[in-house]
Design an enzyme around this catalytic site. Structure first.
Site, mmCIF file in Angstrom:
data_model
loop_
_atom_site.group_PDB
_atom_site.id
_atom_site.type_symbol
_atom_site.label_atom_id
_atom_site.label_comp_id
_atom_site.label_asym_id
_atom_site.label_seq_id
_atom_site.Cartn_x
_atom_site.Cartn_y
_atom_site.Cartn_z
ATOM 1 N N ASN A 181 0.860 -1.181 0.000
ATOM 2 C CA ASN A 181 0.000 0.000 0.000
ATOM 3 C C ASN A 181 0.898 1.232 0.000
ATOM 4 O O ASN A 181 2.117 1.130 0.158
ATOM 5 C CB ASN A 181 -0.978 -0.008 1.184
ATOM 6 C CG ASN A 181 -0.277 0.009 2.532
ATOM 7 O OD1 ASN A 181 0.649 0.794 2.767
ATOM 8 N ND2 ASN A 181 -0.718 -0.853 3.438
ATOM 9 N N GLU A 229 3.381 1.925 2.820
ATOM 10 C CA GLU A 229 4.533 1.024 2.855
ATOM 11 C C GLU A 229 5.525 1.344 1.743
ATOM 12 O O GLU A 229 6.736 1.220 1.926
ATOM 13 C CB GLU A 229 4.055 -0.431 2.704
ATOM 14 C CG GLU A 229 3.161 -0.922 3.830
ATOM 15 C CD GLU A 229 2.407 -2.195 3.474
ATOM 16 O OE1 GLU A 229 1.796 -2.778 4.393
ATOM 17 O OE2 GLU A 229 2.416 -2.603 2.298
ATOM 18 N N ASP A 268 -4.758 -9.474 1.217
ATOM 19 C CA ASP A 268 -4.553 -10.887 0.867
ATOM 20 C C ASP A 268 -5.376 -11.281 -0.352
ATOM 21 O O ASP A 268 -4.915 -12.020 -1.220
ATOM 22 C CB ASP A 268 -4.944 -11.786 2.058
ATOM 23 C CG ASP A 268 -4.099 -11.532 3.280
ATOM 24 O OD1 ASP A 268 -2.896 -11.286 3.131
ATOM 25 O OD2 ASP A 268 -4.638 -11.587 4.400
#
Length: 331
Positions: free
Chosen positions: A208, A211, A278
């Site tokens: 994201n 990050e 995920d």
């Protein structure tokens, strides 16, 4: 990309086998009904209702890949405790092959316990989360076992998804081994919160934006900086393409020297973002294993992510849900 091509893609999912290397986490949901305020302290007293367990962390993409109709091959390390038994049973009950999951007496499975409270007639809301974590460092012997397993099955899988939740399993040595496999041409997708900067030669990654920035040395950024960040990240990782997820802003994709911005799919009324990353990583890996471009894989994953955030807990997305959503999207 035309929708018909996606519908044809789904037919290929059942033929695909995806190795998922990841840190497993057990998600525990304890439900209770609010009765009154305690006399001991200004806290709610809950009447216990039930407990639900879900496969979280690196086990969630395993469940997603299975729900999408493909065959996941989970590779991980768990303990011999009761929580580890529960997560194995969850996988087994879905018909997932657990033969490459290592059990170690010294490994303690991380558990996230969420206390869910509400009245009989209302939706239960999370009031507190308790994380049971231990600083885990696997031994060289355990590293050897992981590497030997991956080496033994890598030629029999269509792609590898690394789901790194900082549980101590994805060590520098394991990363270097994965990088070597990627260099040899195996399709590798990485979802890593803390170690992404060490991967090389992968197809893509799915960080994201919070990050991605620090990895390339950009802590604070404006909208115009996102293109700089994604280009630098692709260069550092030597990847074929790069994807940055942006929540309500959708996704940014960099592939073949072009930037693509994909708007978020679905409603603004998000129920739970748990496990959405995920789902995105799982769909991207499956789509790439079928030959899609990074951009087209991200487009489909964006839809899947929009579906799963409308569900509670670490949920999965099925082919049928993706098909229904695609029918409502304009070509």
């Amino acid at each position: 990309m035309k929708k018909n091509k996606y519908f044809n893609l789904f037919k290929k999912f059942k033929e695909k086998k995806i190795l998922v290397l990841g840190d497993f986490i057990l998600d525990e949901y304890i439900y209770g009904e609010t009765e009154r305020i305690s006399r001991e302290a200004p806290v709610l007293i809950l009447k216990y209702a039930n407990t639900v367990y879900l496969a979280g962390g690196g086990a969630n993409p395993v469940m997603n890949i299975k729900a999408l109709g493909a065959s996941p091959l989970p590779v991980s390390i768990i303990g011999n405790d009761s929580y580890s038994n529960i997560i194995l049973k969850i996988l087994q009950d879905k018909g997932i092959d657990i033969s490459f999951i290592i059990r170690d007496d010294n490994y303690v499975l991380p558990v996230k316990t969420r206390i869910m409270a509400g009245s009989v007639h209302t939706v239960k809301q999370q009031i507190v989360r308790i994380d049971k974590y231990h600083e885990m460092k696997i031994t060289k012997e355990e590293e050897d076992k992981l590497i030997n397993i991956i080496e033994s099955v890598k030629d029999n899988v269509d792609a590898i998804l690394v789901s790194d939740y900082d549980g101590g399993i994805i060590t520098k040595r394991v990363i270097n081994f994965i990088n070597n496999i990627a260099r040899q041409g195996k399709k590798v997708v990485v979802d890593s919160r803390y170690s992404l900067k060490y991967f090389r030669n992968i197809i893509t990654a799915t960080p994201n934006e919070t990050e991605a920035g620090p990895i390339v040395g950009i802590e604070r950024y404006e909208e115009k900086d996102i293109e700089i960040i994604i280009k630098k990240l692709k260069t550092i990782l030597k990847s074929k393409g790069m994807i940055i997820t942006r929540g309500s802003k959708g996704m940014v994709v960099f592939e073949n020297n072009r930037i693509y911005k994909i708007p978020a799919f679905g409603s603004d009324e998000i129920v739970d973002v748990s496990g959405a990353g995920d789902t995105v990583a799982s769909i991207i890996t499956l789509a790439l294993s079928c030959g899609l471009s990074v951009k087209d894989a991200a487009y489909l994953a964006n839809i899947g992510g929009g579906i799963v955030v409308m569900k509670r807990g670490v949920a999965t997305v099925t082919q049928e849900e993706l098909k229904r959503a695609l029918k409502n999207v304009k070509d």
